[in-house]
Design an enzyme around this catalytic site. Structure first.
Site, PDB file in Angstrom:
ATOM      1  N   GLU A 240       0.793  -1.041  -0.195  1.00  0.00           N
ATOM      2  CA  GLU A 240       0.093   0.394   0.097  1.00  0.00           C
ATOM      3  C   GLU A 240       0.881   1.458   0.081  1.00  0.00           C
ATOM      4  O   GLU A 240       1.937   1.599   0.839  1.00  0.00           O
ATOM      5  CB  GLU A 240      -1.107  -0.249   1.160  1.00  0.00           C
ATOM      6  CG  GLU A 240      -1.693   1.062   1.076  1.00  0.00           C
ATOM      7  CD  GLU A 240      -2.984   1.614   2.681  1.00  0.00           C
ATOM      8  OE1 GLU A 240      -3.191   0.545   2.918  1.00  0.00           O
ATOM      9  OE2 GLU A 240      -3.513   2.661   2.289  1.00  0.00           O
ATOM     10  N   LYS A 372      -8.896 -15.369  16.030  1.00  0.00           N
ATOM     11  CA  LYS A 372      -8.654 -14.937  15.088  1.00  0.00           C
ATOM     12  C   LYS A 372      -9.813 -14.489  14.461  1.00  0.00           C
ATOM     13  O   LYS A 372     -10.490 -15.037  13.359  1.00  0.00           O
ATOM     14  CB  LYS A 372      -7.881 -16.023  13.948  1.00  0.00           C
ATOM     15  CG  LYS A 372      -6.422 -16.058  14.036  1.00  0.00           C
ATOM     16  CD  LYS A 372      -5.921 -17.074  12.897  1.00  0.00           C
ATOM     17  CE  LYS A 372      -4.658 -17.709  13.131  1.00  0.00           C
ATOM     18  NZ  LYS A 372      -3.715 -18.838  12.724  1.00  0.00           N
ATOM     19  N   ASP A 448       1.669 -13.877  12.888  1.00  0.00           N
ATOM     20  CA  ASP A 448       0.797 -14.709  11.574  1.00  0.00           C
ATOM     21  C   ASP A 448      -0.223 -13.702  11.103  1.00  0.00           C
ATOM     22  O   ASP A 448      -0.713 -12.873  12.502  1.00  0.00           O
ATOM     23  CB  ASP A 448       0.688 -16.071  12.576  1.00  0.00           C
ATOM     24  CG  ASP A 448      -1.215 -16.356  11.811  1.00  0.00           C
ATOM     25  OD1 ASP A 448      -1.785 -16.028  11.332  1.00  0.00           O
ATOM     26  OD2 ASP A 448      -1.884 -17.321  12.603  1.00  0.00           O
ATOM     27  N   HIS A 546      -3.183  10.061  -1.494  1.00  0.00           N
ATOM     28  CA  HIS A 546      -2.522   9.078  -2.320  1.00  0.00           C
ATOM     29  C   HIS A 546      -2.969   8.428  -3.723  1.00  0.00           C
ATOM     30  O   HIS A 546      -2.430   7.962  -3.990  1.00  0.00           O
ATOM     31  CB  HIS A 546      -4.051   8.016  -1.796  1.00  0.00           C
ATOM     32  CG  HIS A 546      -3.736   7.549  -0.555  1.00  0.00           C
ATOM     33  ND1 HIS A 546      -3.815   5.857  -0.845  1.00  0.00           N
ATOM     34  CD2 HIS A 546      -3.576   7.118   0.750  1.00  0.00           C
ATOM     35  CE1 HIS A 546      -3.572   5.573   0.641  1.00  0.00           C
ATOM     36  NE2 HIS A 546      -3.974   6.632   1.235  1.00  0.00           N
TER      37      HIS A 546
END
Ligand code: ADP
Length: 561
Positions: A240, A372, A448, A546
């Protein structure tokens, strides 16, 4: 006389050419680590033939050796012609020795001859190499005969793809064969997904099954970030645009204000099995049993036998009818700790069977852990490391570095991160973009990435202090799940990023302090990211930046299928 001179000159040039070709052939053959079992026999053949004939002055023999050498050189050519993989001396990477002036001359002459041969050929636009040669290179990387047989066997289903590593005993060759088989079965090219450059042995049984290559994610760096009086350079793996630049700006703001301060509130990984009884009464019996302090001591000693590092801290349980959800929390040293806590929990469940034989263990994880998934239990109770990190930013720095003002930041934080998130019914999402920074640092340091869900739970607070002259900004993150041993942390690139932060591996003096330090770094980087994005929003810079850093400028339709 001129004939003799010509003959001698020709012999000298020939011999040098043979020597160069032989050296390159050996290099290329060694470079084909895919065929390690073949490489060394081929290397030996080339080597022996060269040494047997190296003193011959016979022009024809030398001529034959050149032809032979050229063929072999092409056959074994490695994609990166400057790199020698797995050289004979055992070193993994070496470079070719600096060529002698004679070798340079010979090489020049051979370039001239290649040029002459191809003077009318069409050149590849990118590499400048004649098209004829580009095509030849494609042939060269075709699988060897022995590989071909295995590929056919995988395609036909005779050899299961998952068994290649154990059958071949060579993880990279297994990945290569799996990849070629996949390309043939699907008819889709995997060009662009690299195969070379990853130590396939290091992921076996630990990080990824059935590999066919690896993806590349750029790693950017932010820093220096000043946290608790120490400087850190924080690696962030992301695709990004703007993210690294923006976080870096936030770091500059906290650094120039004297740095950020962090406090670790809790450190404990959780696992919550679900067990079922015949009645709610029996489930409640176990709940009361677990809440009895005397029983905790016994259960803790059973739990702690599973690891040198796992230490049971507490047990909380919740009932749903006749089912009981038991949430175990334990310290895990420098490991993120999921394996560790699961082993301890299994020991306790086995032990409880003696007193509660009617207990039916439905699952070692009953989702009350909660791993998660967004869950209030993590937001309220914490999971992994709970950290609060703060900084006081002077109004001059808010103006000069963040290009905004304190009142605007405070107002936006209240209306967006607090009220706006409440309107959205957010769970732990009272922030601008904590997960952006968490995910990028997690990817770079071998965490993770799926745990970014609860690890990104964060409430960002901003308040004007000292009569409006300073901004007090903080992030409170109750569930940062990180480790510096186990999982992906041992892979070479991720370990290098941990090393940069000074938290690689197990901390020998104080187990767990590397992982705790990493959690604090994550929180401080999040604070920097929050400050910078919030500032950009108040100043209306978001869309503009951006457009500058995060837009496709290439023709995306040109991608090869
Ligand atoms: P996780 O529980 O995060 O999945 P693993 O169980 O895969 O991690 O890895 C932890 C392993 O590392 C355990 O075998 C543990 O004994 C070992 N270890 C060595 N040093 C440490 C340390 N300082 N902290 C935690 N674990 C350590």
């Amino acid at each position: 006389m001129s004939n003799v001179a010509f003959h001698i000159a020709k012999r000298v040039v020939q011999k040098e050419r043979v020597r160069t070709l032989c050296r390159r052939t050996l290099r290329n053959a060694r470079g084909r680590a895919l065929h390690r079992h073949l490489v060394y026999s081929n290397v030996d053949v080339v080597h022996e033939r060269f040494h047997a004939n190296k003193h011959t002055d016979d022009v024809d023999t030398n001529g034959r050796m050149i032809v032979d050498g050229k063929a072999k050189y092409g056959k074994w050519q490695h994609n990166d012609r400057y790199v020698v993989l797995r050289a004979h001396d055992g070193s993994k990477f070496t470079r070719n020795p600096t060529p002698s002036s004679r070798a340079i001359f010979t090489s020049f002459m051979s370039t001239v001859s290649v040029f002459k041969e191809n003077i009318n050929a069409t050149l590849d636009r990118k590499s400048g190499v004649p098209i004829k040669q580009v095509e030849k290179k494609d042939e060269e990387i075709a699988p060897m005969e022995e590989d071909e047989a295995v590929i056919q066997s995988v395609i036909s289903g005779k050899t299961p793809s998952y068994s290649l590593e154990s059958k071949l005993g060579d993880c990279k060759r297994a990945a290569f064969i799996r990849r070629v088989s996949l390309e043939r079965v699907t008819g889709k090219s995997l060009d662009g997904l690299p195969l070379d450059g990853l130590d396939y042995e290091s992921i076996l049984g630990q990080c990824c099954e059935m590999p066919v290559g690896y993806i590349q994610i750029p790693v950017g760096i932010v820093g220096p970030m000043l946290l608790d009086g120490e400087e850190f350079w924080v690696p962030m793996a992301t695709t990004e645009g703007c993210l690294v630049a923006s976080t870096n700006r936030g770091c500059k703001a906290t650094y120039t204000s004297g740095g950020a301060t962090s406090i670790l509130l809790k450190d404990g990984m959780t696992r919550a099995p679900v067990v079922r009884f015949g009645t709610a009464r029996r489930a409640a019996d176990l709940k009361f049993f677990l809440e009895e302090p005397r029983n905790f001591e016994t259960l803790a000693s059973v739990f702690n036998k599973s690891s040198r590092f796992g230490r049971l801290q507490n047990i909380r349980s919740s009932i749903a009818g006749k089912n009981l959800y038991i949430r175990f929390t334990c310290s895990t040293g420098d490991a993120m700790g999921m394996n560790m806590v699961s082993k301890g929990v299994q020991n306790v469940l086995d032990h409880l069977k003696a007193d509660f034989p009617d207990m039916d263990v439905i699952g070692i994880s009953g989702n009350y852990c909660s791993d998660k998934k967004p869950a209030a239990v993590n937001w309220i109770e914490g999971r992994g490391k709970s950290v609060v990190c703060e900084a006081i930013i002077n109004e001059e720095i808010v103006k000069n570095v963040l290009k905004t003002d304190i009142a605007s930041l405070v107002e936006l934080n209240m209306l967006k991160n607090l009220a706006g998130s409440a309107m959205a019914g957010a769970l732990g999402g009272f922030n601008a973009h904590a997960s952006n920074i968490v995910s990028a640092v997690y990817l770079a340091t071998g965490q993770d990435p799926a745990q970014n869900i609860e690890s990104s739970h964060c409430i960002t607070m901003m308040e004007a202090v000292n009569d409006g002259k300073d901004l007090h900004a903080s992030v409170t993150m109750p569930s940062i799940e990180v480790g510096t041993v186990g999982g992906g942390t041992q892979l070479a690139s991720q370990a290098a990023c941990l090393n940069l932060l000074g938290v690689k591996g197990a901390n020998k003096e104080s187990a767990g302090s590397n992982a705790r330090r990493l959690a604090k770094v994550v929180a401080a980087a999040v604070l920097a990211g929050e400050l910078s994005l919030m500032a950009a929003l108040t100043a209306g810079q978001l869309v503009k930046s951006h457009m500058k850093y995060n837009r496709y400028s290439k023709d995306v339709t040109a991608a090869k299928s």
